[in-house]
Design a protein around this motif. Sequence first.
Motif, short mmCIF file in Angstrom:
data_model
loop_
_atom_site.label_atom_id
_atom_site.label_comp_id
_atom_site.label_asym_id
_atom_site.label_seq_id
_atom_site.Cartn_x
_atom_site.Cartn_y
_atom_site.Cartn_z
N ILE A 97 0.85 -1.18 0.00
CA ILE A 97 0.00 0.00 0.00
C ILE A 97 0.89 1.24 0.00
CG2 ILE A 97 -1.90 -1.15 1.19
CD1 ILE A 97 -1.03 0.34 3.77
N SER A 98 0.37 2.31 -0.48
CA SER A 98 1.09 3.57 -0.48
C SER A 98 0.38 4.54 0.47
CB SER A 98 1.13 4.16 -1.89
OG SER A 98 1.86 5.36 -1.89
N VAL A 99 1.15 5.14 1.38
CA VAL A 99 0.61 6.14 2.29
C VAL A 99 1.45 7.41 2.16
CG1 VAL A 99 -0.23 4.40 3.92
CG2 VAL A 99 2.02 5.41 4.26
N THR A 100 0.89 8.51 2.62
CA THR A 100 1.61 9.77 2.59
C THR A 100 1.95 10.17 4.02
OG1 THR A 100 0.45 10.47 0.60
CG2 THR A 100 1.52 12.20 1.89
N ALA A 101 3.24 10.36 4.27
CA ALA A 101 3.70 10.86 5.56
C ALA A 101 3.80 12.37 5.46
CB ALA A 101 5.06 10.26 5.91
N LEU A 102 3.18 13.07 6.41
CA LEU A 102 3.19 14.53 6.44
C LEU A 102 4.03 14.99 7.62
CD1 LEU A 102 -0.64 15.10 5.89
CD2 LEU A 102 1.17 15.17 4.17
N PHE A 103 4.89 15.97 7.38
CA PHE A 103 5.77 16.48 8.42
C PHE A 103 5.53 17.97 8.62
CE2 PHE A 103 7.91 13.05 6.12
CZ PHE A 103 8.07 12.13 7.15
N PHE A 104 5.43 18.39 9.88
CA PHE A 104 5.15 19.78 10.21
C PHE A 104 6.25 20.35 11.10
CE2 PHE A 104 1.06 17.65 9.57
CZ PHE A 104 0.54 18.45 8.55
N ALA A 105 6.41 21.66 11.05
CA ALA A 105 7.29 22.43 11.94
C ALA A 105 8.67 21.79 12.05
CB ALA A 105 6.62 22.61 13.29
N ALA A 106 9.08 21.41 13.27
CA ALA A 106 10.43 20.89 13.49
C ALA A 106 10.69 19.62 12.68
CB ALA A 106 10.64 20.62 14.98
N TYR A 107 9.68 18.76 12.52
CA TYR A 107 9.88 17.55 11.73
C TYR A 107 10.09 17.89 10.25
CZ TYR A 107 8.44 14.66 15.72
OH TYR A 107 8.35 14.04 16.93
N ARG A 108 9.38 18.87 9.75
CA ARG A 108 9.57 19.31 8.36
C ARG A 108 10.98 19.83 8.17
NH1 ARG A 108 5.76 23.26 7.77
NH2 ARG A 108 7.30 24.67 8.63
N ASP A 109 11.46 20.62 9.13
CA ASP A 109 12.82 21.13 9.05
C ASP A 109 13.84 20.01 9.12
OD1 ASP A 109 11.69 23.66 8.95
OD2 ASP A 109 12.08 24.10 11.07
N LEU A 110 13.61 19.03 9.97
CA LEU A 110 14.51 17.90 10.14
C LEU A 110 14.59 17.06 8.86
CD1 LEU A 110 16.13 15.98 12.11
CD2 LEU A 110 13.95 14.80 12.42
N ILE A 111 13.44 16.72 8.30
CA ILE A 111 13.37 15.85 7.13
C ILE A 111 13.71 16.60 5.84
CG2 ILE A 111 11.83 14.35 5.76
CD1 ILE A 111 12.58 13.31 8.62
N GLY A 112 13.39 17.88 5.81
CA GLY A 112 13.65 18.68 4.62
C GLY A 112 12.54 18.60 3.59
N ALA A 113 11.37 18.12 4.02
CA ALA A 113 10.21 18.02 3.12
C ALA A 113 8.95 18.05 3.96
CB ALA A 113 10.26 16.73 2.31
N SER A 114 7.84 18.47 3.36
CA SER A 114 6.58 18.51 4.09
C SER A 114 5.77 17.23 3.90
CB SER A 114 5.75 19.72 3.67
OG SER A 114 5.49 19.67 2.28
N SER A 115 6.09 16.44 2.87
CA SER A 115 5.38 15.18 2.67
C SER A 115 6.28 14.20 1.93
CB SER A 115 4.08 15.40 1.90
OG SER A 115 4.34 15.80 0.58
N LEU A 116 5.91 12.93 2.07
CA LEU A 116 6.69 11.87 1.46
C LEU A 116 5.78 10.67 1.24
CD1 LEU A 116 9.63 10.82 0.82
CD2 LEU A 116 9.69 10.05 3.18
N SER A 117 5.80 10.09 0.05
CA SER A 117 5.03 8.89 -0.23
C SER A 117 5.87 7.68 0.19
CB SER A 117 4.72 8.82 -1.72
OG SER A 117 3.98 7.65 -2.00
N VAL A 118 5.24 6.76 0.93
CA VAL A 118 5.93 5.58 1.44
C VAL A 118 5.13 4.34 1.07
CG1 VAL A 118 6.86 4.45 3.50
CG2 VAL A 118 6.80 6.95 3.39
N ASP A 119 5.82 3.34 0.51
CA ASP A 119 5.19 2.06 0.18
C ASP A 119 5.40 1.10 1.33
OD1 ASP A 119 4.26 2.82 -2.36
OD2 ASP A 119 6.22 2.40 -3.26
N LEU A 120 4.32 0.46 1.77
CA LEU A 120 4.34 -0.49 2.88
C LEU A 120 3.62 -1.76 2.47
CD1 LEU A 120 3.27 1.99 5.70
CD2 LEU A 120 5.58 1.10 5.34
N ALA A 121 3.86 -2.83 3.21
CA ALA A 121 3.16 -4.09 2.95
C ALA A 121 1.70 -3.97 3.36
CB ALA A 121 3.83 -5.21 3.75
N GLU A 122 0.85 -4.73 2.70
CA GLU A 122 -0.57 -4.79 3.07
C GLU A 122 -0.67 -5.18 4.54
OE1 GLU A 122 -4.42 -4.10 2.09
OE2 GLU A 122 -2.88 -4.17 0.54
N GLY A 123 -1.54 -4.53 5.30
CA GLY A 123 -1.70 -4.82 6.71
C GLY A 123 -0.74 -4.08 7.62
#
Length: 81
Positions: free
Chosen positions: A1-27
């Motif tokens: 499955i594909s989910v979108t990870a959203l990062f705000f404030a300090a996490y956005r600064d840490l990661i260097g992006a406000s969102s990221l698509s991540v593929d994970l196993a079903e379940g």
Amino acid sequence: ISVTALFFAAYRDLIGASSLSVDLAEGATVGDLVETLRARGAPFDALPEEPAVAVNRTYAFLHEPLGRDDEVAFIPPVAGG
């Protein structure tokens, strides 16, 4: 499955992006997403092992399952006075 990870404030600064698509196993759970991101190494390994998160704008626990196209917001700690 594909989910979108959203990062705000300090996490956005840490990661260097406000969102990221991540593929994970079903379940996969919120905890699986956190582990997958942290396993990528720097800067993702600076995310807490048990961050506050919301799935589709509702606070969630690490054991909760994720579905296709879910949005998982990583909510940074807030300081106040």
